[in-house]
Design a protein around this motif. Structure first.
Motif, PDB file in Angstrom:
ATOM      1  N   ARG A  11      21.068  32.392  38.049  1.00 46.43           N
ATOM      2  CA  ARG A  11      21.842  33.389  37.298  1.00 46.43           C
ATOM      3  C   ARG A  11      22.581  34.318  38.252  1.00 46.43           C
ATOM      4  O   ARG A  11      23.772  34.605  38.067  1.00 46.43           O
ATOM      5  N   TYR A  12      21.896  34.783  39.277  1.00 44.02           N
ATOM      6  CA  TYR A  12      22.548  35.667  40.241  1.00 44.02           C
ATOM      7  C   TYR A  12      23.720  34.951  40.919  1.00 44.02           C
ATOM      8  O   TYR A  12      24.788  35.534  41.123  1.00 44.02           O
ATOM      9  N   LEU A  13      23.513  33.682  41.265  1.00 48.43           N
ATOM     10  CA  LEU A  13      24.539  32.941  41.997  1.00 48.43           C
ATOM     11  C   LEU A  13      25.763  32.666  41.117  1.00 48.43           C
ATOM     12  O   LEU A  13      26.907  32.804  41.562  1.00 48.43           O
ATOM     13  N   MET A  14      25.526  32.278  39.875  1.00 49.20           N
ATOM     14  CA  MET A  14      26.651  32.027  38.955  1.00 49.20           C
ATOM     15  C   MET A  14      27.456  33.309  38.723  1.00 49.20           C
ATOM     16  O   MET A  14      28.698  33.294  38.717  1.00 49.20           O
ATOM     17  N   LEU A  15      26.762  34.418  38.529  1.00 44.57           N
ATOM     18  CA  LEU A  15      27.452  35.678  38.294  1.00 44.57           C
ATOM     19  C   LEU A  15      28.198  36.136  39.545  1.00 44.57           C
ATOM     20  O   LEU A  15      29.278  36.727  39.454  1.00 44.57           O
ATOM     21  N   LEU A  16      27.627  35.870  40.713  1.00 45.24           N
ATOM     22  CA  LEU A  16      28.329  36.204  41.951  1.00 45.24           C
ATOM     23  C   LEU A  16      29.643  35.439  42.046  1.00 45.24           C
ATOM     24  O   LEU A  16      30.684  36.003  42.388  1.00 45.24           O
ATOM     25  N   ASP A  17      29.600  34.149  41.750  1.00 46.75           N
ATOM     26  CA  ASP A  17      30.811  33.331  41.771  1.00 46.75           C
ATOM     27  C   ASP A  17      31.846  33.900  40.801  1.00 46.75           C
ATOM     28  O   ASP A  17      33.022  34.071  41.139  1.00 46.75           O
ATOM     29  N   ALA A  18      31.415  34.211  39.588  1.00 46.96           N
ATOM     30  CA  ALA A  18      32.337  34.753  38.593  1.00 46.96           C
ATOM     31  C   ALA A  18      32.921  36.091  39.044  1.00 46.96           C
ATOM     32  O   ALA A  18      34.106  36.379  38.802  1.00 46.96           O
ATOM     33  N   SER A  19      32.116  36.908  39.707  1.00 45.07           N
ATOM     34  CA  SER A  19      32.624  38.202  40.172  1.00 45.07           C
ATOM     35  C   SER A  19      33.714  38.005  41.216  1.00 45.07           C
ATOM     36  O   SER A  19      34.704  38.753  41.244  1.00 45.07           O
TER      37      SER A  19
END
Length: 598
Positions: free
Chosen positions: A357-365
Motif C-alpha cells: 500500500r505504501y509503495l503504490m501510494l508513493l508511485d501515485a504521489s
C-alpha cells in the motif's frame, strides 16, 4: 465470514505520515483536495464499497456474465443496479479533470478508490479501470471534437471504455495484429478484424461502450511502427450527442475463465465498423502505452486489494477456528491463531499488504508531482521515478497477490479448498493480474531494458541512493530500529551490486540482463517494500498513538528480518547470465534426449 472492512485507518496513516500527501495537496490545482477533505471523502467511499459493491462479489463469481442469443451480455444479478449507484455517487470521476465533469482530485486519491472498489469486487472494478485507461488516452491524444463528444459521459461513467489490443495470432506481440482500418470519404475509417480478451467488451451496465481499437491502415509500415488507434463506439453518436444506430461490432463469445467470472471477457468481431482516428496514423503504440501505463499501476493495486480482502478473511477464520492445543495453553482446544506457523502466515500477509500500500501510494504521489509541480526539473525527475516504480508495483504487487491469497487459503486448511468459504475465489480472481497489461516478465524486461538505461543507469542508482538516506535516520531513532537498519544495509548492498552488474552487462549482452530481469525486479520489490515500512515505523511515533507506533515497528522489523533477506539470495539468479537458460534444446527439455536403461 467474508465481510469486507475498508482499512481506512491504515490508508489515512499512509497518506498523512508515509507518502506525504499534505504536500501533494499543496500543488497547483489540488488546493481543494486537502487531507481532511480527502479522508472524509474516502470514508464515504469505503462505506459505499462495503455496503453496495462487496455483497456482489460472491454472487458475481457463482453466476458469471452470460452471452444471450441476440449477442448481448448480461452481468450477474445486482451489477447493473450497483453500477448505476456508483455512477450517481460520482466515485469514478473523483480523480478526473474538472473541465469534463470530474472532481479534479490527485491520482493518489483515485488510487485509494481503486483499492477500495477492487477489494470489494475485483470483477466489478475492472469496468471503471478500463474506462479510466481509455479516458487517459483521449485526454492525451484526442482532438477537441472527440474529447467533447466522448469524455463528459465517460468521465461520469455513463459510458464505459475498453482497450482492444490483442488478437488470436498476436498475443503480447502487438505488432503482429492484422485488424484493418480503411479511410472513408467522410474522414472516418472502416474497421475490420477480430479482438480477443476484451474486458467488458459488452455488458448491460451502461448505454454506450467506447472501444479504443488498434488497427493497421493500408500501406502502413510493418510491426509496431504501422499501428494506429481508433475510437469505435458500440452505438454511433449523433450530432446532438444522442445515440444513433448500432455500429458493426459484435460479441462472438465470452471466454470461460479461471476467475473473475462476473467480468465479461469478450471476443469481438468488427466488420466495416465505423471508427475515428485518435491522433495521427501510425501513432497507435504511443497511445497504447498511455492506456497501459495508466492501467499498470491500477493492476498492481489489484494485487494489494485482493490480498487485503483475503487477509481479512483468513484473520477472522484464524480467530474462530479451534483445533488442537497450542504450546502452553490449557483447555480442550486453541484457536489456530495461537499456533506459530499460522502467526507467520498472518504476519507475512499483514507486512506485505502494508508495504504494498505504501509503495503504490508513493508511485501515485510521484505521478501527481510529475504532472502538477511548478518546477520542470522536479516534474522530470518525478516522471523518471514513476518509470522505475510502475513495473515494480505492477509485477511485485501482482506476484504478491498470488502468494498472499494462497497463504490466506492455507490458513483455512481444507476448508479453504472448498468453494463455499470464498477463500478460493480470491486466489482464482487475482491470478490473471500477473498476466494483465503486459505479463510480469514483460515488466521485468521493461525495468532492465528501458528504465535501467535512463541516463546510463544513473536514474535508478540515484533512486537507490535516496532509499539509503534512511540508514542514518534509523541509526538516530534508537536501538530498537537497529535490526531494520542492519538488514536494510545488507540488502541495499546486494541490490546495488546487481544494479551495477546490469548496467555493465546489459549493453553488450542484453540476453544476460534479460535472463536475470525477473529476480532483479523482485530484489527491487523487496527492498522498496522494506524501505517504505521503515519510513512508516520512523513516522508513527509522531502520531502520538503508542499502539500504532508499536505495530509499525513490529511490521518493519518482521519484514526486515524474515522477508527482506530473500533479496540477497536472488543476487546469483539476477547476475547468472543466459548460459544455462539456453544450454538445453527443446528435445532435452522434453526429456527426449534421455536414454532409457535396460
Amino acid at each position: 465470514m467474508d465481510q469486507y472492512q475498508p482499512p481506512l485507518a491504515d490508508i489515512s496513516f499512509a497518506l498523512e505520515h508515509v507518502v506525504g500527501y499534505p504536500d501533494i495537496a499543496k500543488l497547483p490545482g489540488f488546493e481543494h483536495a486537502d487531507l481532511d477533505t480527502v479522508v472524509e471523502l474516502l470514508e464515504q467511499c469505503g462505506d459505499f464499497m462495503a455496503a453496495a459493491v462487496a455483497p456482489t462479489n460472491r454472487t458475481g463469481d457463482t453466476q458469471g456474465s452470460r452471452l444471450q442469443p441476440d449477442g448481448t451480455v448480461l452481468t450477474p444479478d445486482g451489477f447493473k443496479e450497483v453500477y448505476h449507484q456508483y455512477v450517481e455517487a460520482g466515485w469514478g470521476s473523483v480523480p478526473l479533470p474538472e473541465e469534463y465533469g470530474g472532481g479534479g482530485f490527485p491520482r493518489t486519491v483515485g488510487l485509494v478508490i481503486q483499492e477500495l472498489i477492487t477489494s470489494a469486487n475485483m470483477a466489478f472494478s475492472l469496468c471503471p479501470l478500463l474506462t479510466q485507461g481509455a479516458i487517459e488516452a483521449l485526454l492525451h491524444y484526442g482532438d477537441d471534437a472527440l474529447k467533447e463528444r466522448y469524455l463528459p459521459k465517460m468521465v461520469t461513467g455513463e459510458w464505459t471504455g475498453t482497450m482492444n489490443l490483442t488478437e488470436p495470432q498476436a498475443g503480447s506481440d502487438v505488432g503482429a495484429l492484422t485488424t484493418r482500418a480503411v479511410r472513408q470519404g467522410d474522414g472516418s475509417y472502416a474497421i475490420t478484424g477480430q479482438k480477443i480478451f476484451i474486458t467488458y467488451g459488452d455488458h448491460d451496465m451502461a448505454e454506450q461502450i467506447v472501444h479504443l481499437v488498434l488497427a493497421r491502415t493500408p500501406g502502413a509500415p510493418e510491426g509496431t511502427r504501422g499501428i494506429s488507434c481508433f475510437i469505435v463506439p458500440k452505438f454511433l453518436v449523433n450530432d446532438d450527442g444522442s445515440l444513433g444506430a448500432r455500429n458493426a461490432v459484435e460479441t462472438v463469445s465470452l471466454e470461460h475463465k479461471m476467475g473473475i467470472h462476473a467480468s465479461p471477457t469478450c471476443v469481438l468481431s468488427y466488420e466495416n465498423a465505423t471508427g475515428y482516428l485518435i491522433g495521427e496514423e501510425n501513432n497507435g503504440m504511443r497511445i497504447m502505452f498511455v492506456m497501459m501505463n495508466s492501467a499498470r499501476l491500477g493492476v498492481g493495486v489489484q494485487g494489494l486489494a485482493v490480498a487485503e480482502r483475503a487477509y481479512q478473511q483468513s484473520l477472522a477464520y484464524a480467530q474462530e477456528r479451534r483445533q488442537g492445543l497450542a504450546a502452553g495453553a490449557s483447555g480442550a482446544s486453541s484457536p489456530i491463531i495461537d499456533f506459530p506457523d499460522v502467526r507467520r502466515m498472518l504476519m507475512t500477509q499483514r507486512a506485505h499488504v502494508a508495504a504494498m500500500r505504501y509503495l503504490m501510494l508513493l508511485d501515485a504521489s510521484y505521478v501527481d508531482i510529475s504532472t502538477h509541480h511548478p518546477d520542470p526539473a522536479v516534474r522530470s525527475r518525478a516522471d523518471e521515478i514513476v518509470g522505475i516504480l510502475t513495473p515494480i508495483c505492477k509485477s511485485f504487487g501482482t506476484d504478491l497477490g498470488n502468494e498472499l491469497t494462497s497463504l490466506a487459503l492455507q490458513i483455512h486448511g481444507g476448508m479453504g479448498f472448498i468453494e463455499e468459504t470464498g477463500a478460493a475465489q480470491h486466489l482464482r480472481d487475482i491470478r490473471i493480474a500477473a498476466i494483465y497489461e503486459g505479463t510480469n516478465g514483460i515488466q521485468a524486461a521493461d525495468l532492465v531494458g528501458r528504465k535501467l538505461g535512463v541516463r546510463g543507469g544513473s536514474s535508478m542508482l540515484e533512486f537507490l541512493g535516496t532509499m539509503r538516506e534512511i540508514e542514518p535516520q534509523l541509526a538516530d531513532a534508537g536501538t530498537e530500529f537497529d535490526p531494520i537498519r542492519v538488514e536494510l544495509g545488507r540488502q541495499f548492498d546486494a541490490l546495488e551490486e546487481a544494479t551495477r552488474w546490469m548496467v555493465r552487462t546489459g549493453p553488450g549482452d542484453p540476453n544476460a540482463a534479460l535472463s536475470g530481469s525477473t529476480p532483479y525486479l523482485r530484489m527491487w520489490g523487496l527492498c522498496t517494500g522494506a524501505w517504505m515500512l521503515a519510513r512508516a515505523a520512523l513516522a508513527a511515533p509522531a502520531t502520538g498513538d503508542a499502539g500504532l507506533a508499536e505495530s509499525q515497528l513490529v511490521l518493519a522489523r518482521f519484514y526486515a528480518e524474515q522477508l527482506l533477506p530473500q533479496c540477497a539470495s536472488l543476487l546469483g539468479a539476477a547476475t547468472a547470465g543466459s548460459r544455462d537458460l539456453f544450454a538445453l534444446d527443446a528435445g532435452q527439455l522434453s526429456g527426449a534426449a534421455r536414454k532409457v536403461r535396460s
